[in-house]
Design a protein around this motif. Structure first.
Motif, mmCIF file in Angstrom:
data_model
loop_
_atom_site.group_PDB
_atom_site.id
_atom_site.type_symbol
_atom_site.label_atom_id
_atom_site.label_comp_id
_atom_site.label_asym_id
_atom_site.label_seq_id
_atom_site.Cartn_x
_atom_site.Cartn_y
_atom_site.Cartn_z
ATOM 1 N N ILE A 88 0.834 -1.140 -0.021
ATOM 2 C CA ILE A 88 0.028 0.035 0.142
ATOM 3 C C ILE A 88 0.969 1.132 0.037
ATOM 4 N N HIS A 89 0.551 2.211 -0.980
ATOM 5 C CA HIS A 89 1.732 3.379 -1.025
ATOM 6 C C HIS A 89 0.782 4.594 -0.880
ATOM 7 N N HIS A 90 1.198 5.686 -1.464
ATOM 8 C CA HIS A 90 0.677 7.090 -0.973
ATOM 9 C C HIS A 90 -0.941 7.062 -1.010
ATOM 10 N N LEU A 91 -1.549 8.333 -0.071
ATOM 11 C CA LEU A 91 -2.840 8.301 -0.162
ATOM 12 C C LEU A 91 -3.322 8.915 -1.294
ATOM 13 N N LEU A 92 -4.632 9.053 -1.709
ATOM 14 C CA LEU A 92 -5.375 9.585 -2.574
ATOM 15 C C LEU A 92 -6.342 10.375 -2.144
ATOM 16 N N PRO A 93 -6.456 11.692 -2.153
ATOM 17 C CA PRO A 93 -7.488 12.668 -1.595
ATOM 18 C C PRO A 93 -8.811 12.436 -1.923
ATOM 19 N N ASP A 94 -9.566 12.943 -0.973
ATOM 20 C CA ASP A 94 -11.031 12.790 -0.999
ATOM 21 C C ASP A 94 -11.541 13.230 -2.347
ATOM 22 N N PRO A 95 -12.175 12.359 -3.260
ATOM 23 C CA PRO A 95 -12.421 12.717 -4.520
ATOM 24 C C PRO A 95 -13.852 13.683 -4.754
ATOM 25 N N ILE A 96 -14.368 13.753 -3.596
ATOM 26 C CA ILE A 96 -15.411 14.878 -3.570
ATOM 27 C C ILE A 96 -14.946 16.289 -3.797
ATOM 28 N N LEU A 97 -13.506 16.687 -3.408
ATOM 29 C CA LEU A 97 -13.020 17.984 -3.569
ATOM 30 C C LEU A 97 -12.630 18.193 -4.859
ATOM 31 N N PRO A 98 -13.421 19.286 -5.373
ATOM 32 C CA PRO A 98 -12.854 19.848 -6.706
ATOM 33 C C PRO A 98 -11.476 19.822 -7.187
#
Length: 268
Positions: free
Chosen positions: A132-142
């Motif tokens: 498991i690697h880097h996070l992906l930001p909350d996709p609801i944010l523009p």
């Protein structure tokens, strides 16, 4: 099997006890040796459920999160086909706890049969191949929806494992200027780490070497247990529909499975 009928009552195994199979009615014998998990076995040594696998301590530990009356529940299809689900929660969700490998055909048949189903997979056997690697930001944010992340093809890749992405808005502008060009500016996670960490909702980029593709192809939610208090759900990141995983606490999963009516709503 964990449950048999003794004088018509669902009963756990105990030494020298005899009972009947709740599915087919055949004679059952309690197996309670010192070196085996206490269980019921068909006297004929033939299990009436072709999907059944021998239980491990890991199976029993997972099933123990729900009351015994939720264990090994028969489900009858309209054509009369019968199978035993590992767990059917009080809210109506079927839980299949799977340790051994499975073919696409069997996995799909179970998903078609149970419908309202989640998988819990023992990931310890392939853990060394799963990173498991880097996070992906909350996709609801523009601004997060403007990031096209690079998938990680190998866990030793020094670029993608650090988090590389393009900006979709810049790609659109680049193509206006040069329609045939695939050259776009590359950004790195580390350059805006604080911003990404503030938008963490559990999505992660990952790499699975020699993956068990049947779980990647599953049509029902798949949760992988690597032996910690956090499970990994196979998921799809909404931006560019990239494969990803999402970190889910075991306590939240157990709670939601027991209180929500639909598998698709669990840990949403």
């Amino acid at each position: 099997m964990e449950i048999a009928l003794v004088q018509g009552e669902r009963t756990l195994p105990s030494p020298e006890l005899k009972g009947a199979c709740p599915t087919c009615g055949a004679a059952m014998m309690a197996k309670c040796g010192e070196k085996v998990i206490h269980h019921w076995a068909h006297a004929s040594r033939r299990n009436c459920d072709t999907w059944w696998e021998n239980e491990t301590d890991w199976h029993r530990q997972w099933k123990a999160h729900w009351p015994v009356e939720c264990h090994e529940i028969n489900h009858v299809a309209p054509d009369g086909e019968i199978h035993r689900a590992d767990v059917k929660t009080h809210s109506g969700i079927y839980v299949e706890v799977q340790h051994s490998a499975m073919t696409d055909a069997e996995r799909q048949s179970r998903e078609d049969f149970y419908q309202n189903l989640v998988w819990i997979i023992d990931g310890r056997r392939f853990q060394k191949n799963f990173t498991i690697h880097h996070l992906l930001p909350d996709p609801i944010l523009p601004w997060a929806r403007d990031c096209r992340w690079f998938p990680i093809e190998h866990r030793t890749d020094r670029g993608t494992t650090r988090g590389m992405y393009h900006k979709l808005s810049e790609i659109a502008e680049d193509r206006k200027r040069s329609p045939n060009s695939n050259m776009h500016r590359v950004y790195f996670f580390v350059d805006d780490r604080a911003k990404f960490e503030a938008a963490d909702v559990g999505y992660r980029n990952f790499c699975w070497i020699r993956p068990h593709t049947t779980w990647l192809n599953a049509t029902k939610p798949v949760y992988i247990d690597f032996g910690t208090d956090v499970l990994v759900r196979l998921d799809v990141y909404p931006v560019e529909m990239m494969r990803c995983v999402r970190l889910i606490s075991k306590s939240r999963l157990i709670h939601d499975l027991g209180t929500l009516p639909l598998a698709s709503e669990v840990c949403a």
